[in-house]
Design an enzyme around this catalytic site. Sequence first.
Site, PDB file in Angstrom:
ATOM      1  N   GLU A   1       0.847  -1.195   0.000  1.00  8.85           N
ATOM      2  CA  GLU A   1       0.000   0.000   0.000  1.00  8.85           C
ATOM      3  C   GLU A   1       0.880   1.242   0.000  1.00  8.85           C
ATOM      4  OE1 GLU A   1      -2.987   0.056   3.083  1.00  8.85           O
ATOM      5  OE2 GLU A   1      -3.783   1.983   2.392  1.00  8.85           O
TER       6      GLU A   1
ATOM      7  N   ASN B   1     -12.461  -1.409  -0.706  1.00  6.76           N
ATOM      8  CA  ASN B   1     -11.716  -1.907   0.458  1.00  6.76           C
ATOM      9  C   ASN B   1     -12.378  -1.359   1.721  1.00  6.76           C
ATOM     10  OD1 ASN B   1      -9.073  -2.808   1.905  1.00  6.76           O
ATOM     11  ND2 ASN B   1      -9.332  -0.677   2.530  1.00  6.76           N
ATOM     12  N   GLU B   2     -12.651  -2.204   2.665  1.00  3.78           N
ATOM     13  CA  GLU B   2     -13.247  -1.773   3.942  1.00  3.78           C
ATOM     14  C   GLU B   2     -14.267  -0.649   3.698  1.00  3.78           C
ATOM     15  OE1 GLU B   2     -10.217  -1.219   7.009  1.00  3.78           O
ATOM     16  OE2 GLU B   2      -9.671  -3.327   6.887  1.00  3.78           O
TER      17      GLU B   2
ATOM     18  N   TYR C   1      -6.810  -8.726  11.532  1.00  2.00           N
ATOM     19  CA  TYR C   1      -5.606  -8.227  12.202  1.00  2.00           C
ATOM     20  C   TYR C   1      -5.565  -8.733  13.631  1.00  2.00           C
ATOM     21  CZ  TYR C   1      -4.428  -5.135   8.357  1.00  2.00           C
ATOM     22  OH  TYR C   1      -4.048  -4.661   7.132  1.00  2.00           O
TER      23      TYR C   1
ATOM     24  N   GLU D   1      -6.182  -9.025   3.805  1.00  2.00           N
ATOM     25  CA  GLU D   1      -5.266  -8.361   4.741  1.00  2.00           C
ATOM     26  C   GLU D   1      -5.264  -9.180   6.021  1.00  2.00           C
ATOM     27  OE1 GLU D   1      -5.836  -4.126   5.436  1.00  2.00           O
ATOM     28  OE2 GLU D   1      -6.436  -3.837   3.341  1.00  2.00           O
TER      29      GLU D   1
ATOM     30  N   GLN E   1       2.060  -5.864   5.815  1.00  7.28           N
ATOM     31  CA  GLN E   1       2.275  -5.587   4.411  1.00  7.28           C
ATOM     32  C   GLN E   1       3.701  -6.016   4.059  1.00  7.28           C
ATOM     33  OE1 GLN E   1       1.054  -1.688   3.113  1.00  7.28           O
ATOM     34  NE2 GLN E   1      -0.860  -1.746   4.288  1.00  7.28           N
TER      35      GLN E   1
HETATM   36  O1  AHR Z   1      -3.024  -2.260   6.271  1.00  5.27           O
HETATM   37  C1  AHR Z   1      -3.315  -1.014   6.829  1.00  5.27           C
HETATM   38  C2  AHR Z   1      -4.790  -0.659   6.741  1.00  5.27           C
HETATM   39  O2  AHR Z   1      -5.538  -1.573   7.488  1.00  5.27           O
HETATM   40  C3  AHR Z   1      -5.403  -0.750   5.371  1.00  5.27           C
HETATM   41  O3  AHR Z   1      -5.159   0.391   4.615  1.00  5.27           O
HETATM   42  C4  AHR Z   1      -6.853  -0.907   5.674  1.00  5.27           C
HETATM   43  O4  AHR Z   1      -7.529  -1.646   4.686  1.00  5.27           O
HETATM   44  C5  AHR Z   1      -6.870  -1.631   7.013  1.00  5.27           C
HETATM   45  O5  AHR Z   1      -7.687  -1.022   7.915  1.00  5.27           O
END
Ligand code: AHR
Length: 500
Positions: free
Chosen positions: A25, A171-172, A248, A302, A350
Amino acid sequence: MLNVTIDALRPSCRVEPNLFGHFVEHLGRCVYDGLWVGTDSSIPNTEGFRTDVVDALKAIRPPVIRWPGGNFADDYHWEDGVGPPETRPVRTNRWWGGLETNQLGTHEFIAFCRLVGAEPYLAGNVGSETPRTLRNWEEYCNFDGDSTLAQRRRANGAADPFDVRYWGVGNENWAAGGCMAADEYAAAYRRYATLLLRQEVGGEPLRLIACGPPGDGPAWTRSFFEAFHRPDDVLSVSRMWGYAPHFYTFAGPEEVGATEFTDEQWYSFLSLGAGVEGLILDQRAIMDEFDPERRISLVLDEWGSWHRTERTGPDALWQQSTLRDAVLAAITLDTFVRHADLVAMANVAQLVNVLQALFLTEGDRLLLTPTYHVFDMYKGHQAGARLEVVIEAGEVSVAGATTTGLQAVSGSASVSDGVVTVSLVNPHLHDGVEVGITLEGATVTTVELAQLGADVPQAHNTFDDPERVHPRRARVEPAGSGWSHVLPPRSISVFTASIT
Ligand code: AHR
């Protein structure tokens, strides 16, 4: 001795290489500095990309790379990043701060993918643009005829189409991608898909990927599919190739950084991370209600660890990566292999200098994080056939620590061309575990071991000590259909066994 039993004669589904995918990103120093230094840089580069990163990434066989975000994707206009670099506009980076020079755009990203042998996955902008903009980007990339957009691509140096198969539709979108409710996003998704789905690459429809829920969001996913699934529209399911939750593992609020944690925080963090299995099972179960034939794939585009970091600025989301992150990566990748029938792609967040990075850079120096070594050690699973593994272990039990869902030994196995890859994780901080591994139905001729561990759980690599966490390799003596071995505390072991 703990028994690990693997049915070597019954390979089941394919372990998609894309389960070992990556994500890049425009954020902090991921793209600029981390990957792209430009052709005039004094840092050794290949077509503007750091040669050290290109070489090390190639070595782990990256199957797919998602770009340009993340949050950034929903504020990105693809035309800013094509044409002569000196004419490209400079924009503010709304989500992560600083200026976006657009020196790395579509052509450069495709060149990077080709250099490292990965397939591109482009994330489209739904939050601030229109279906037409994404449709035009797709035509620019993929059309082989004489449209104006295809001619523009050729004029910009690419005679042949880029053949991009994977397209993210936002995305999100429940947050940075437009703060939409599930039914609003379903309606938006349908409008995008209607324009994109007739397009093909290599004789197959584009693989469109919808944004998944916030958190483990069962309610959002159900609302989304209720709104998306229109009984009067027989094509609706086929208009989506993938549905993509994010997962996450956030460090607790009391943690101060990636490298400082207590024993209890080691366990609670890994216990949270092991929750990825629940996410996969729960999300697939809801999807099955609407898509019982499983035409839509589950994609975790992600995932990774998220410690306490600066959220904006030049080093946004930069964090160190310790042995704890490596163990998290191993537990996660094993979960993907075990559920290779349910998950089609996953992208660690990432690649460089951001979150659970595989690489950290500083000027012309590069270091491989412990997470890189896990991807390297696990590459034998890619494109193998999954084997069922039965491990006679329960959850870790440590007084005073949260260990829910964290298995005392977890792992996965796959077979490819007479070679079985068995990966096992012992997350216990102090106790080793002797395992007896049996490949039922096979005779084992040789066993190679790659093992990652460290003297302390906080161990990590630095530019002054870049090899502190590094796999050691050894041979293990087989006996008949198996072998035994002691898994040291806080270690990851990958056995590569040749069988007849
Ligand atoms: O990976 C960092 C961020 O985490 C991304 O931009 C977003 O999609 C997520 O919230």
